[in-house]
Every structure is written in structure tokens, then in C-alpha cells.
Design an enzyme around this catalytic site. Structure first.
Site, PDB file in Angstrom:
ATOM      1  N   ARG A   2      48.184  11.469   2.401  1.00 40.61           N
ATOM      2  CA  ARG A   2      49.605  11.556   2.062  1.00 40.61           C
ATOM      3  C   ARG A   2      50.454  11.479   3.317  1.00 40.61           C
ATOM      4  O   ARG A   2      50.145  12.089   4.323  1.00 40.61           O
ATOM      5  CB  ARG A   2      49.889  12.893   1.379  1.00 40.61           C
ATOM      6  CG  ARG A   2      49.880  12.741  -0.067  1.00 40.61           C
ATOM      7  CD  ARG A   2      50.496  13.711  -0.969  1.00 40.61           C
ATOM      8  NE  ARG A   2      50.787  15.059  -0.614  1.00 40.61           N
ATOM      9  CZ  ARG A   2      51.153  15.954  -1.550  1.00 40.61           C
ATOM     10  NH1 ARG A   2      51.232  15.592  -2.811  1.00 40.61           N
ATOM     11  NH2 ARG A   2      51.435  17.172  -1.208  1.00 40.61           N
ATOM     12  N   ARG A   6      52.118  16.243   6.543  1.00 43.42           N
ATOM     13  CA  ARG A   6      52.563  17.638   6.486  1.00 43.42           C
ATOM     14  C   ARG A   6      51.450  18.564   6.961  1.00 43.42           C
ATOM     15  O   ARG A   6      50.281  18.286   6.723  1.00 43.42           O
ATOM     16  CB  ARG A   6      52.927  18.008   5.033  1.00 43.42           C
ATOM     17  CG  ARG A   6      54.398  17.915   4.733  1.00 43.42           C
ATOM     18  CD  ARG A   6      54.690  17.885   3.251  1.00 43.42           C
ATOM     19  NE  ARG A   6      53.867  18.786   2.442  1.00 43.42           N
ATOM     20  CZ  ARG A   6      53.915  18.834   1.120  1.00 43.42           C
ATOM     21  NH1 ARG A   6      54.754  18.051   0.454  1.00 43.42           N
ATOM     22  NH2 ARG A   6      53.147  19.660   0.445  1.00 43.42           N
ATOM     23  N   ARG A  32      53.818  29.556 -10.233  1.00 41.15           N
ATOM     24  CA  ARG A  32      52.498  29.226  -9.723  1.00 41.15           C
ATOM     25  C   ARG A  32      51.555  30.410  -9.875  1.00 41.15           C
ATOM     26  O   ARG A  32      50.445  30.383  -9.362  1.00 41.15           O
ATOM     27  CB  ARG A  32      52.627  28.923  -8.238  1.00 41.15           C
ATOM     28  CG  ARG A  32      52.262  27.524  -7.832  1.00 41.15           C
ATOM     29  CD  ARG A  32      52.532  27.457  -6.341  1.00 41.15           C
ATOM     30  NE  ARG A  32      51.969  26.325  -5.687  1.00 41.15           N
ATOM     31  CZ  ARG A  32      52.578  25.157  -5.536  1.00 41.15           C
ATOM     32  NH1 ARG A  32      53.751  24.948  -6.078  1.00 41.15           N
ATOM     33  NH2 ARG A  32      51.995  24.205  -4.857  1.00 41.15           N
ATOM     34  N   ARG A  41      44.416  24.962  -0.875  1.00 38.67           N
ATOM     35  CA  ARG A  41      45.451  24.838  -1.911  1.00 38.67           C
ATOM     36  C   ARG A  41      44.808  24.626  -3.281  1.00 38.67           C
ATOM     37  O   ARG A  41      45.273  25.168  -4.280  1.00 38.67           O
ATOM     38  CB  ARG A  41      46.396  23.679  -1.592  1.00 38.67           C
ATOM     39  CG  ARG A  41      47.438  24.065  -0.538  1.00 38.67           C
ATOM     40  CD  ARG A  41      48.044  22.851   0.125  1.00 38.67           C
ATOM     41  NE  ARG A  41      48.779  21.990  -0.789  1.00 38.67           N
ATOM     42  CZ  ARG A  41      49.006  20.695  -0.575  1.00 38.67           C
ATOM     43  NH1 ARG A  41      48.551  20.117   0.523  1.00 38.67           N
ATOM     44  NH2 ARG A  41      49.691  20.004  -1.441  1.00 38.67           N
ATOM     45  N   LYS A  64      53.282  15.827  -9.864  1.00 39.19           N
ATOM     46  CA  LYS A  64      54.356  16.593 -10.499  1.00 39.19           C
ATOM     47  C   LYS A  64      55.729  16.140 -10.002  1.00 39.19           C
ATOM     48  O   LYS A  64      56.645  15.963 -10.788  1.00 39.19           O
ATOM     49  CB  LYS A  64      54.246  18.089 -10.155  1.00 39.19           C
ATOM     50  CG  LYS A  64      53.041  18.797 -10.694  1.00 39.19           C
ATOM     51  CD  LYS A  64      53.165  20.302 -10.439  1.00 39.19           C
ATOM     52  CE  LYS A  64      53.189  20.667  -8.960  1.00 39.19           C
ATOM     53  NZ  LYS A  64      51.899  20.486  -8.277  1.00 39.19           N
TER      54      LYS A  64
HETATM   55  P1  ADP Z   1      51.910  20.837  -3.741  1.00 43.31           P
HETATM   56  O1  ADP Z   1      52.228  21.006  -5.188  1.00 43.31           O
HETATM   57  O2  ADP Z   1      51.720  19.418  -3.350  1.00 43.31           O
HETATM   58  O3  ADP Z   1      50.823  21.744  -3.261  1.00 43.31           O
HETATM   59  P2  ADP Z   1      54.464  22.023  -3.008  1.00 43.31           P
HETATM   60  O4  ADP Z   1      55.428  21.198  -2.244  1.00 43.31           O
HETATM   61  O5  ADP Z   1      54.774  22.335  -4.412  1.00 43.31           O
HETATM   62  O6  ADP Z   1      53.086  21.287  -2.840  1.00 43.31           O
HETATM   63  O7  ADP Z   1      54.218  23.417  -2.251  1.00 43.31           O
HETATM   64  C1  ADP Z   1      53.849  23.485  -0.895  1.00 43.31           C
HETATM   65  C2  ADP Z   1      53.555  24.923  -0.489  1.00 43.31           C
HETATM   66  O8  ADP Z   1      54.728  25.743  -0.695  1.00 43.31           O
HETATM   67  C3  ADP Z   1      52.479  25.624  -1.318  1.00 43.31           C
HETATM   68  O9  ADP Z   1      51.176  25.334  -0.844  1.00 43.31           O
HETATM   69  C4  ADP Z   1      52.869  27.097  -1.156  1.00 43.31           C
HETATM   70  O10 ADP Z   1      52.464  27.610   0.092  1.00 43.31           O
HETATM   71  C5  ADP Z   1      54.382  27.036  -1.163  1.00 43.31           C
HETATM   72  N1  ADP Z   1      54.924  27.224  -2.543  1.00 43.31           N
HETATM   73  C6  ADP Z   1      55.562  26.284  -3.297  1.00 43.31           C
HETATM   74  N2  ADP Z   1      55.899  26.784  -4.503  1.00 43.31           N
HETATM   75  C7  ADP Z   1      55.469  28.074  -4.522  1.00 43.31           C
HETATM   76  C8  ADP Z   1      55.499  29.126  -5.482  1.00 43.31           C
HETATM   77  N3  ADP Z   1      56.055  28.973  -6.706  1.00 43.31           N
HETATM   78  N4  ADP Z   1      54.936  30.313  -5.151  1.00 43.31           N
HETATM   79  C9  ADP Z   1      54.386  30.513  -3.944  1.00 43.31           C
HETATM   80  N5  ADP Z   1      54.310  29.573  -2.994  1.00 43.31           N
HETATM   81  C10 ADP Z   1      54.840  28.357  -3.260  1.00 43.31           C
END
Ligand code: ADP
Ligand code: ZN
Length: 217
Positions: A127, A160, A88, A171, A13
Site C-alpha cells: 500500500r 504508512r 472497532r 493489526r 472499507k
Molecule cells: P485500517 O482499517 O486500514 O487498519 P485505519 O485507517 O482505519 O486503518 O486505522 C489505522 C489505525 O488507527 C488503527 O490500526 C488503530 O491504531 C487506529 N484506529 C482507527 N480507528 C480506531 C478505533 N475505532 N479504535 C481504536 N483505534 C483506532
């Protein structure tokens, strides 16, 4: 254009959002990046968010909704934006719909990048992230030029906390349970555009532009 990038962790994404940013000259709004910045800065919000993120769980809705409300109100978002990592969960999507309606705005499309689960696990373990500039690498598919160091800024790359295998599994299950329901939600609004996420980033980018009716030059 006002777009959402939907897809499981590891679908690419962020990479695709970045390509749209360059093409359409609209900002990328990533809740993951905003949250990690808050963690780095050690703000109260960052402290609260970190424990959820490290466990692969979602940060509470009111936290991310507040962050997005503030971000979308800024001048640079008035001409459009690409949301990456938000919404999300259905409650977040409903909040977004209300927020946009208040300012007379509507989404143009929701791009759903589809990748099989086995492929996601392979991509996510391995990663490497740059803590300084946010660049991402992968030990197999996109190794940095100098082992362990960022191509852009030379900082030492890290895994990370949320890229540990156990957290990755969590996740993916959180995605299936909480985020997948957004697909029928946006399908019903006629906004969902499924995109195969199995090819190279360039191929996926092309499929996205085609879905959006953006001419390749
Ligand atoms: P990825 O899509 O690779 O899992 P992100 O960088 O988008 O990683 O998100 C990392 C973490 O940040 C998620 O696992 C969650 O804990 C938190 N997070 C990100 N966006 C949201 C959201 N819209 N609602 C709740 N938690 C979020
Ligand atoms: Zn860097």
C-alpha cells in the site's frame, strides 16, 4: 442513512465508504483519518495516538469515542453518515448505541466486508499513501500514474508506519480478537449485512447497494 462499514484492514472499507458518500450525499466519518490528521497537526491527542497506531494496536476507547461523539454532533451528520473504522471493539459499539439513543437516532445497517486473510496480507503489503490528501495506491493493483507520486496532488507517496509487515500482522490479529465480536453483536440487533469483499471495488459497491436496497441507475 446511518451506516457502519465493518471489515478487516485491507478489506476496502474506505473505498466503499467513499462510493456511498457520493451516492447518498452523507459524510464519511473515519477514525483512522481523524487520528492521522491529529498526528499530522501534532496535537496532544495525536501524540498519544501515534504510538498505538505505529504498533498496530487500538487507540484507547475513550479517545476515539470522544472524537466520534464530537464529529456525529455536527450538522452535516444529522441526515446520516457512513462510519469507517469505528466501532472497532464491543465497548465502542455500546458507546455508539448510547450516543445515538440520546439523540433519538438508530443505525440502519452494518455492512461487513468479508475477505480471506491471505488476500488481506497481499493487499496490505504494497500500500502507498499520500500524506497530503489521503489518497491510496497499491504497487500491483492500483499503481500511481507517475511512480511514487500522487495522482491527485503530486505529493511523494509513502508507506504508512502502520503498513509495515510486522504491524500488519498485529493489526490483523487485533481485528480478529477485538473487532470480530462486533459481528455477533450487530447480528443480534438484526443489522448485520455480510458482503463478499473478493471482487473488484465496483462489484463490491454493487453488492452493497443491493444489500441496502439502493437502485442502480
Ligand atoms: P485500517 O482499517 O486500514 O487498519 P485505519 O485507517 O482505519 O486503518 O486505522 C489505522 C489505525 O488507527 C488503527 O490500526 C488503530 O491504531 C487506529 N484506529 C482507527 N480507528 C480506531 C478505533 N475505532 N479504535 C481504536 N483505534 C483506532
Ligand atoms: Zn495526494
Amino acid at each position: 442513512m446511518k451506516l457502519i462499514m465493518l471489515g478487516p484492514p485491507g478489506a476496502g472499507k474506505g473505498t466503499q465508504a467513499q462510493m456511498l458518500v457520493e451516492r447518498l450525499r452523507i459524510p464519511q466519518v473515519s477514525t483512522g483519518d481523524l487520528l492521522r490528521a491529529a498526528v499530522r497537526e501534532g496535537t496532544e491527542l495525536g501524540r498519544q495516538a501515534k504510538s498505538f497506531m505505529d504498533q498496530g494496536r487500538l487507540v484507547p476507547d475513550e479517545v476515539v469515542i470522544g472524537m466520534i461523539r464530537e464529529r456525529l454532533a455536527r450538522p452535516d451528520c444529522q441526515g446520516g453518515f457512513v462510519l469507517d473504522g469505528f466501532p472497532r471493539a464491543v465497548a465502542q459499539a455500546q458507546a455508539l448505541d448510547r450516543m445515538l439513543a440520546e439523540t433519538g437516532r438508530r443505525l440502519d445497517a452494518v455492512l461487513s466486508i468479508e475477505v480471506p486473510e491471505g488476500e488481506l496480507l497481499r493487499r496490505l503489503t504494497g500500500r502507498l499513501s499520500c500524506p497530503a490528501c489521503g489518497a491510496m495506491f497499491h504497487k500491483d493493483s492500483k499503481p500511481p500514474r507517475k511512480s511514487g507520486l500522487c495522482d491527485n496532488c503530486g505529493s511523494r507517496l509513502i508507506t504508512r508506519d502502520d503498513d509495515r509487515e510486522e504491524t500488519i500482522r498485529k493489526r490483523l490479529s487485533v481485528y480478529a480478537e477485538q473487532t470480530e465480536p462486533l459481528k455477533p453483536y450487530y447480528r443480534n440487533q438484526g443489522l448485520l449485512k455480510p458482503i463478499s469483499g473478493s471482487g473488484t471495488p465496483v462489484e463490491i459497491g454493487r453488492a452493497i447497494r443491493e444489500a441496502l436496497g439502493i437502485k442502480d441507475v
